[in-house]
Design a protein around this motif. Structure first.
Motif, PDB file in Angstrom:
ATOM      1  N   SER A  86       0.847  -1.184   0.000  1.00  0.00           N
ATOM      2  CA  SER A  86       0.000   0.000   0.000  1.00  0.00           C
ATOM      3  C   SER A  86       0.890   1.244   0.000  1.00  0.00           C
ATOM      4  N   VAL A  87       0.312   2.377   0.303  1.00  0.00           N
ATOM      5  CA  VAL A  87       1.027   3.658   0.244  1.00  0.00           C
ATOM      6  C   VAL A  87       0.865   4.397   1.563  1.00  0.00           C
ATOM      7  N   PRO A  88       1.773   5.332   1.857  1.00  0.00           N
ATOM      8  CA  PRO A  88       1.653   6.114   3.089  1.00  0.00           C
ATOM      9  C   PRO A  88       0.549   7.172   3.011  1.00  0.00           C
ATOM     10  N   ASP A  89       0.288   7.756   4.144  1.00  0.00           N
ATOM     11  CA  ASP A  89      -0.651   8.871   4.358  1.00  0.00           C
ATOM     12  C   ASP A  89      -2.106   8.435   4.335  1.00  0.00           C
ATOM     13  N   ILE A 127      -0.205  -4.979   6.346  1.00  0.00           N
ATOM     14  CA  ILE A 127      -0.305  -3.935   5.327  1.00  0.00           C
ATOM     15  C   ILE A 127       1.006  -3.158   5.332  1.00  0.00           C
ATOM     16  N   LEU A 128       1.596  -2.978   4.155  1.00  0.00           N
ATOM     17  CA  LEU A 128       2.882  -2.278   4.032  1.00  0.00           C
ATOM     18  C   LEU A 128       2.665  -0.940   3.332  1.00  0.00           C
ATOM     19  N   ARG A 129       2.750   0.144   4.098  1.00  0.00           N
ATOM     20  CA  ARG A 129       2.653   1.487   3.518  1.00  0.00           C
ATOM     21  C   ARG A 129       4.074   1.909   3.099  1.00  0.00           C
ATOM     22  N   ILE A 130       4.345   1.787   1.806  1.00  0.00           N
ATOM     23  CA  ILE A 130       5.709   1.902   1.287  1.00  0.00           C
ATOM     24  C   ILE A 130       5.911   3.276   0.658  1.00  0.00           C
ATOM     25  N   THR A 131       6.949   3.988   1.093  1.00  0.00           N
ATOM     26  CA  THR A 131       7.239   5.309   0.540  1.00  0.00           C
ATOM     27  C   THR A 131       7.844   5.182  -0.860  1.00  0.00           C
ATOM     28  N   PRO A 187       4.278   8.795  13.364  1.00  0.00           N
ATOM     29  CA  PRO A 187       4.590   9.655  12.212  1.00  0.00           C
ATOM     30  C   PRO A 187       5.399   8.907  11.157  1.00  0.00           C
ATOM     31  N   PHE A 188       5.218   9.290   9.900  1.00  0.00           N
ATOM     32  CA  PHE A 188       5.966   8.740   8.768  1.00  0.00           C
ATOM     33  C   PHE A 188       6.722   9.910   8.136  1.00  0.00           C
ATOM     34  N   VAL A 189       8.050   9.825   8.108  1.00  0.00           N
ATOM     35  CA  VAL A 189       8.847  10.973   7.670  1.00  0.00           C
ATOM     36  C   VAL A 189       9.827  10.647   6.546  1.00  0.00           C
ATOM     37  N   GLU A 190       9.993   9.365   6.195  1.00  0.00           N
ATOM     38  CA  GLU A 190      11.016   8.986   5.213  1.00  0.00           C
ATOM     39  C   GLU A 190      10.511   9.208   3.787  1.00  0.00           C
ATOM     40  N   ALA A 191      11.369   9.783   2.953  1.00  0.00           N
ATOM     41  CA  ALA A 191      10.990  10.120   1.583  1.00  0.00           C
ATOM     42  C   ALA A 191      11.235   8.990   0.595  1.00  0.00           C
ATOM     43  N   GLN A 192      12.040   7.997   0.959  1.00  0.00           N
ATOM     44  CA  GLN A 192      12.397   6.961  -0.016  1.00  0.00           C
ATOM     45  C   GLN A 192      12.806   5.673   0.687  1.00  0.00           C
ATOM     46  N   THR A 198       9.291 -15.757   6.632  1.00  0.00           N
ATOM     47  CA  THR A 198      10.092 -16.751   7.354  1.00  0.00           C
ATOM     48  C   THR A 198       9.940 -16.636   8.866  1.00  0.00           C
ATOM     49  N   GLY A 199       9.296 -15.568   9.321  1.00  0.00           N
ATOM     50  CA  GLY A 199       9.128 -15.375  10.757  1.00  0.00           C
ATOM     51  C   GLY A 199      10.266 -14.628  11.420  1.00  0.00           C
ATOM     52  N   GLN A 200      11.260 -14.197  10.639  1.00  0.00           N
ATOM     53  CA  GLN A 200      12.345 -13.405  11.223  1.00  0.00           C
ATOM     54  C   GLN A 200      11.852 -12.037  11.682  1.00  0.00           C
ATOM     55  N   GLU A 201      10.823 -11.529  11.020  1.00  0.00           N
ATOM     56  CA  GLU A 201      10.121 -10.325  11.471  1.00  0.00           C
ATOM     57  C   GLU A 201       8.755 -10.778  11.986  1.00  0.00           C
ATOM     58  N   ASP A 202       8.466 -10.439  13.226  1.00  0.00           N
ATOM     59  CA  ASP A 202       7.299 -11.019  13.898  1.00  0.00           C
ATOM     60  C   ASP A 202       6.173  -9.982  14.001  1.00  0.00           C
ATOM     61  N   TYR A 203       5.561  -9.688  12.873  1.00  0.00           N
ATOM     62  CA  TYR A 203       4.416  -8.782  12.853  1.00  0.00           C
ATOM     63  C   TYR A 203       3.179  -9.545  12.398  1.00  0.00           C
ATOM     64  N   HIS A 204       2.079  -9.346  13.121  1.00  0.00           N
ATOM     65  CA  HIS A 204       0.820 -10.020  12.798  1.00  0.00           C
ATOM     66  C   HIS A 204      -0.327  -9.039  12.991  1.00  0.00           C
ATOM     67  N   ARG A 205      -1.277  -9.051  12.038  1.00  0.00           N
ATOM     68  CA  ARG A 205      -2.377  -8.095  12.032  1.00  0.00           C
ATOM     69  C   ARG A 205      -1.824  -6.699  12.304  1.00  0.00           C
ATOM     70  N   ALA A 206      -0.884  -6.314  11.431  1.00  0.00           N
ATOM     71  CA  ALA A 206      -0.131  -5.075  11.600  1.00  0.00           C
ATOM     72  C   ALA A 206      -0.237  -4.214  10.351  1.00  0.00           C
ATOM     73  N   ASN A 207      -0.142  -2.914  10.578  1.00  0.00           N
ATOM     74  CA  ASN A 207      -0.220  -1.923   9.504  1.00  0.00           C
ATOM     75  C   ASN A 207       1.038  -1.065   9.627  1.00  0.00           C
ATOM     76  N   LEU A 208       2.003  -1.283   8.723  1.00  0.00           N
ATOM     77  CA  LEU A 208       3.359  -0.765   8.898  1.00  0.00           C
ATOM     78  C   LEU A 208       3.757   0.232   7.823  1.00  0.00           C
ATOM     79  N   GLY A 209       4.527   1.237   8.215  1.00  0.00           N
ATOM     80  CA  GLY A 209       5.162   2.147   7.265  1.00  0.00           C
ATOM     81  C   GLY A 209       6.597   1.719   7.026  1.00  0.00           C
ATOM     82  N   LEU A 210       7.020   1.706   5.756  1.00  0.00           N
ATOM     83  CA  LEU A 210       8.385   1.296   5.414  1.00  0.00           C
ATOM     84  C   LEU A 210       9.120   2.452   4.751  1.00  0.00           C
ATOM     85  N   GLY A 211      10.226   2.864   5.377  1.00  0.00           N
ATOM     86  CA  GLY A 211      11.060   3.919   4.818  1.00  0.00           C
ATOM     87  C   GLY A 211      12.519   3.653   5.145  1.00  0.00           C
TER      88      GLY A 211
END
Length: 212
Positions: free
Chosen positions: A100-103, A144-148, A167-172, A187-200
């Motif tokens: 998905s997308v940020p904002d 959900i991945l809100r990707i900048t 807050p989400f502040v990363e431009a790229q 693989t389970g190395q990142e343990d997020y479940h029913r999560a809504n995350l911003g990636l920057g």
């Protein structure tokens, strides 16, 4: 484990495919438009190629046998997400990762806010926000991945993860970092479940992406 990638010919999806083949023993179902020709070099005893559109839900359902997780490599609106979530729930797929997308929640702050909103519009009133609401109301073990804004840099997997409400502040961020993060989720190395995350990318609190 068996993973279906919807929109498998996209750039992040192709990187994810390579990461999963190299780092896991998972079986993959690569689904998308003309993937049998576009991704013919990926075919193997671990990889099935399925030509199809996102709207061909019966075809998606048909190939969900024994699939444990689905990654949607497409920023979908509610018109696609609503029936897709229903198919996944009915097919007993538990894990669903969606790009998905940020904002979506007016979370873009700082120097990046003005440029982002000028170039994307009001995302918190747009179809991707409605799609996120549908996913969150589902029974799925979703992320959900809100990707900048995306760019490529081989070997750069630096990532800052922000949670919903922060807050989400990363431009790229690099596609390589996003693909590796999805691999780590599967693989389970990142343990997020029913999560809504911003990636920057950390350190990119710019007024606009550096490549613009």
């Amino acid at each position: 484990m068996k993973v279906m990638i919807l929109g498998a010919a996209g750039q992040i999806a192709k990187m994810l495919t390579d990461d999963l083949l190299a780092q896991t023993d998972f079986d993959l179902v690569l689904y998308g438009r003309n993937v049998s020709s576009r991704l013919s070099n990926k075919a193997s005893d671990r990889v099935s190629l399925v030509d199809g559109e996102f709207e061909e839900l019966d075809k998606i359902r048909e190939h969900l046998n024994d699939v444990d997780a689905v990654y949607l490599n497409y920023v979908a609106g509610d018109d696609l997400i609503k029936p897709l979530v229903k198919v996944l729930e009915e097919s007993s797929v538990e894990r669903f990762i969606a790009a998905s997308v940020p904002d979506l929640y007016q979370e873009i702050e700082g120097k990046f806010q003005e440029w982002y909103r000028a170039n994307t519009g009001i995302m918190w009133e747009a179809p991707p926000r409605k799609a996120a609401d549908i996913i969150e109301a589902s029974k799925l073990d979703y992320v959900i991945l809100r990707i900048t804004w995306l760019y490529d840099e081989e070997g750069n997997t630096h990532l800052r993860v922000s949670e919903k409400g922060e807050p989400f502040v990363e431009a790229q961020v690099t596609r390589q970092a996003v693909a590796q993060f999805i691999t780590n989720l599967l693989t389970g190395q990142e343990d997020y479940h029913r999560a809504n995350l911003g990636l920057g990318e950390p350190g990119t609190e710019y007024s606009k992406p550096s490549f613009y």
